[in-house]
Motif scaffolding. Structure first.
Motif, PDB file in Angstrom:
ATOM      1  N   ILE A   1     -18.057  20.589  38.915  1.00 38.39           N
ATOM      2  CA  ILE A   1     -16.673  20.077  38.855  1.00 38.39           C
ATOM      3  C   ILE A   1     -15.895  20.455  40.109  1.00 38.39           C
TER       4      ILE A   1
ATOM      5  N   LYS B   1     -14.306  27.323  45.750  1.00 38.92           N
ATOM      6  CA  LYS B   1     -13.041  27.081  46.458  1.00 38.92           C
ATOM      7  C   LYS B   1     -13.187  27.368  47.953  1.00 38.92           C
TER       8      LYS B   1
ATOM      9  N   ASP C   1      -8.653  11.505  34.876  1.00 40.15           N
ATOM     10  CA  ASP C   1      -8.865  12.763  34.158  1.00 40.15           C
ATOM     11  C   ASP C   1      -9.881  12.549  33.040  1.00 40.15           C
TER      12      ASP C   1
ATOM     13  N   GLY D   1      -1.408  29.873  45.009  1.00 37.06           N
ATOM     14  CA  GLY D   1      -1.557  31.177  44.359  1.00 37.06           C
ATOM     15  C   GLY D   1      -1.691  30.925  42.866  1.00 37.06           C
ATOM     16  N   TYR D   2      -1.459  31.960  42.062  1.00 32.14           N
ATOM     17  CA  TYR D   2      -1.540  31.743  40.607  1.00 32.14           C
ATOM     18  C   TYR D   2      -0.321  30.952  40.136  1.00 32.14           C
TER      19      TYR D   2
ATOM     20  N   CYS E   1      -7.801  20.283  46.492  1.00 28.99           N
ATOM     21  CA  CYS E   1      -7.171  21.486  45.943  1.00 28.99           C
ATOM     22  C   CYS E   1      -8.132  22.667  46.038  1.00 28.99           C
TER      23      CYS E   1
ATOM     24  N   ASN F   1      -7.926  17.079  42.879  1.00 29.62           N
ATOM     25  CA  ASN F   1      -7.347  18.275  42.265  1.00 29.62           C
ATOM     26  C   ASN F   1      -8.073  18.762  41.010  1.00 29.62           C
ATOM     27  N   ALA F   2      -8.893  17.914  40.384  1.00 33.50           N
ATOM     28  CA  ALA F   2      -9.549  18.334  39.129  1.00 33.50           C
ATOM     29  C   ALA F   2     -10.356  19.602  39.360  1.00 33.50           C
TER      30      ALA F   2
ATOM     31  N   LEU G   1      -4.589  28.979  33.075  1.00 36.14           N
ATOM     32  CA  LEU G   1      -4.395  30.425  32.902  1.00 36.14           C
ATOM     33  C   LEU G   1      -4.287  30.828  31.428  1.00 36.14           C
TER      34      LEU G   1
ATOM     35  N   SER H   1      -2.702  17.031  33.621  1.00 40.86           N
ATOM     36  CA  SER H   1      -2.232  18.372  33.240  1.00 40.86           C
ATOM     37  C   SER H   1      -1.802  19.167  34.471  1.00 40.86           C
ATOM     38  N   GLY H   2      -0.997  20.179  34.239  1.00 38.28           N
ATOM     39  CA  GLY H   2      -0.706  21.204  35.248  1.00 38.28           C
ATOM     40  C   GLY H   2      -0.256  20.667  36.600  1.00 38.28           C
ATOM     41  N   ILE H   3      -0.914  21.148  37.647  1.00 34.86           N
ATOM     42  CA  ILE H   3      -0.551  20.787  39.024  1.00 34.86           C
ATOM     43  C   ILE H   3      -0.726  19.285  39.265  1.00 34.86           C
TER      44      ILE H   3
ATOM     45  N   THR I   1      -0.115  27.149  34.543  1.00 28.48           N
ATOM     46  CA  THR I   1      -0.691  25.912  33.994  1.00 28.48           C
ATOM     47  C   THR I   1      -1.673  26.301  32.890  1.00 28.48           C
TER      48      THR I   1
HETATM   49  N1  LIG Z   1      -3.187  27.283  38.053  1.00 36.52           N
HETATM   50  C1  LIG Z   1      -3.578  28.127  38.995  1.00 36.52           C
HETATM   51  O1  LIG Z   1      -3.266  29.333  38.967  1.00 36.52           O
HETATM   52  C2  LIG Z   1      -4.400  27.623  40.159  1.00 36.52           C
HETATM   53  C3  LIG Z   1      -4.513  28.428  41.295  1.00 36.52           C
HETATM   54  C4  LIG Z   1      -5.254  27.984  42.384  1.00 36.52           C
HETATM   55  C5  LIG Z   1      -5.881  26.744  42.331  1.00 36.52           C
HETATM   56  N2  LIG Z   1      -5.764  25.986  41.204  1.00 36.52           N
HETATM   57  C6  LIG Z   1      -6.460  24.698  41.184  1.00 36.52           C
HETATM   58  O2  LIG Z   1      -5.542  23.672  40.867  1.00 36.52           O
HETATM   59  C7  LIG Z   1      -6.264  22.574  40.297  1.00 36.52           C
HETATM   60  C8  LIG Z   1      -5.531  22.098  39.047  1.00 36.52           C
HETATM   61  O3  LIG Z   1      -5.574  23.138  38.099  1.00 36.52           O
HETATM   62  P1  LIG Z   1      -4.415  23.396  37.027  1.00 36.52           P
HETATM   63  O4  LIG Z   1      -4.007  24.804  37.166  1.00 36.52           O
HETATM   64  O5  LIG Z   1      -3.399  22.333  37.100  1.00 36.52           O
HETATM   65  O6  LIG Z   1      -5.279  23.321  35.678  1.00 36.52           O
HETATM   66  P2  LIG Z   1      -5.209  22.360  34.403  1.00 36.52           P
HETATM   67  O7  LIG Z   1      -6.286  22.852  33.503  1.00 36.52           O
HETATM   68  O8  LIG Z   1      -3.816  22.267  33.899  1.00 36.52           O
HETATM   69  O9  LIG Z   1      -5.608  20.930  34.991  1.00 36.52           O
HETATM   70  C9  LIG Z   1      -6.920  20.605  35.391  1.00 36.52           C
HETATM   71  C10 LIG Z   1      -7.205  19.173  34.983  1.00 36.52           C
HETATM   72  O10 LIG Z   1      -8.523  18.827  35.453  1.00 36.52           O
HETATM   73  C11 LIG Z   1      -9.132  18.050  34.450  1.00 36.52           C
HETATM   74  N3  LIG Z   1     -10.595  18.071  34.576  1.00 36.52           N
HETATM   75  C12 LIG Z   1     -11.437  19.102  34.303  1.00 36.52           C
HETATM   76  N4  LIG Z   1     -12.703  18.708  34.486  1.00 36.52           N
HETATM   77  C13 LIG Z   1     -12.672  17.413  34.887  1.00 36.52           C
HETATM   78  C14 LIG Z   1     -13.665  16.466  35.227  1.00 36.52           C
HETATM   79  N5  LIG Z   1     -14.980  16.760  35.172  1.00 36.52           N
HETATM   80  N6  LIG Z   1     -13.282  15.221  35.612  1.00 36.52           N
HETATM   81  C15 LIG Z   1     -11.959  14.904  35.651  1.00 36.52           C
HETATM   82  N7  LIG Z   1     -10.969  15.758  35.318  1.00 36.52           N
HETATM   83  C16 LIG Z   1     -11.333  17.002  34.945  1.00 36.52           C
HETATM   84  C17 LIG Z   1      -8.665  18.678  33.140  1.00 36.52           C
HETATM   85  O11 LIG Z   1      -8.838  17.795  32.036  1.00 36.52           O
HETATM   86  C18 LIG Z   1      -7.210  18.976  33.453  1.00 36.52           C
HETATM   87  O12 LIG Z   1      -6.371  17.895  33.084  1.00 36.52           O
HETATM   88  C19 LIG Z   1      -7.689  23.078  40.054  1.00 36.52           C
HETATM   89  O13 LIG Z   1      -8.539  22.611  41.077  1.00 36.52           O
HETATM   90  C20 LIG Z   1      -7.540  24.576  40.120  1.00 36.52           C
HETATM   91  O14 LIG Z   1      -8.731  25.232  40.499  1.00 36.52           O
HETATM   92  C21 LIG Z   1      -5.036  26.387  40.125  1.00 36.52           C
END
Ligand SMILES: NC(=O)c1ccc[n+]([C@@H]2O[C@H](COP(=O)([O-])OP(=O)(O)OC[C@H]3O[C@@H](n4cnc5c(N)ncnc54)[C@H](O)[C@@H]3O)[C@@H](O)[C@H]2O)c1
Length: 246
Positions: free
Chosen positions: A109, A155, A36, A182-183, A136, A86-87, A189, A15-17, A186
């Motif tokens: 996590i 973090k 994942d 930053g934000y 991440c 990254n999770a 949010l 997912s996401g990033i 994905t």
């Molecule tokens: N989106 C933002 O604004 C933002 C900003 C700063 C940092 N981040 C960081 O980026 C990273 C990715 O976040 P995202 O925004 O893509 O979110 P997202 O929810 O789209 O993706 C996160 C993924 O992590 C997986 N996950 C959660 N718990 C898990 C576990 N125990 N084992 C394996 N996988 C697990 C989820 O199933 C999901 O697919 C995170 O570390 C988040 O803290 C995100």
């Protein structure tokens, strides 16, 4: 090609990033293991990209046995040249309202999971004398923000874990860096309403939230040999969020 069939694990890759990074790495010639806890999304992505290039491994980063299985599969499929650690989960709660279990889940996590993945990767990379890990973090590892006690604490810890691992393994041919988004738009949010999202947008001088592929670009650079003299560093990919705050 930039990665020339090198093997990379992406945790949270469904997912996401993480998903954007999987796609970018495959475009750049890497073989990728998508790790994942979300089996449905992970298998769909594997099917879409093709088993020749990616494998999905159902993984819980908080579980040592699950992490071992992930790296066993990765060794067989492609080797452990890189890891995007990254999770992570988001968490919005005022400090005094935190229940023990909720606090612990974020720590398990976002911090312990990052450590367990790094530990398993480092053992293998040390044997082969090479490797690159990108953790991440977040802008909230650099600054506090109301309602984010557990998230920002984990973090911030990821930033310092990164530095320590980088120093411990610089002599082993392994680089360890972090990226601080930053934000970014994905699913993390999704819990926020439009008003909050609009407000968050104003905090980024660039005038918008980030897109997942923009963080993927930063992470992929740090994973690649183009970052060969960079270790223990954090790359802010935040649309200027932190620029005016130092
Ligand atoms: N989106 C933002 O604004 C933002 C900003 C700063 C940092 N981040 C960081 O980026 C990273 C990715 O976040 P995202 O925004 O893509 O979110 P997202 O929810 O789209 O993706 C996160 C993924 O992590 C997986 N996950 C959660 N718990 C898990 C576990 N125990 N084992 C394996 N996988 C697990 C989820 O199933 C999901 O697919 C995170 O570390 C988040 O803290 C995100």
């Amino acid at each position: 090609m930039r990665f020339d069939e090198k093997g990379v694990v992406v945790t949270g890759g469904a997912s996401g990033i993480g998903e954007a990074t999987v796609r970018r790495l495959v475009r750049d010639g890497a073989k990728v293991v998508i790790a994942d806890i979300d089996d449905t999304k992970g298998r769909l992505l594997e099917q879409e990209i093709g088993k020749e290039f990616v494998r999905f491994c159902s993984t819980d980063v908080t579980d040592t046995g699950s992490v071992d299985e992930l790296f066993n599969l990765t060794e067989q499929f492609c080797g452990v040249d890189g890891v995007f650690n990254n999770a992570g989960i988001g968490a919005v709660c005022s400090a005094i309202d935190y229940k023990d279990d909720d606090w612990q889940r974020v720590v398990d996590i976002n911090l312990t999971g990052v450590f367990k993945i790094a530990r398993a990767a480092l053992a293998r990379m040390k044997q082969q004398g090479s490797g690159s890990i990108v953790n991440c973090a977040s802008i909230l590892g650099h600054f506090g923000q109301s309602q984010t006690a557990a998230y920002s604490a984990t973090k911030g810890a990821v930033l310092n874990l990164t530095r320590t691992l980088a120093i411990e393994h610089a002599g082993d041919g392994i680089r360890v860096n972090s990226v601080s988004p930053g934000y970014v738009r994905t699913p993390i949010l999704e819990a926020l309403d439009k008003e909050t999202l609009d407000f968050l947008q104003t905090l980024h001088p660039i005038g918008r939230l980030g897109e997942p592929h923009e963080i993927a670009n930063a992470a992929t650079f740090l994973l690649s040999d183009e970052a060969s003299f960079i270790t223990g560093a954090d790359l802010l990919a935040d649309g200027g969020f932190t620029a005016g705050k130092s």
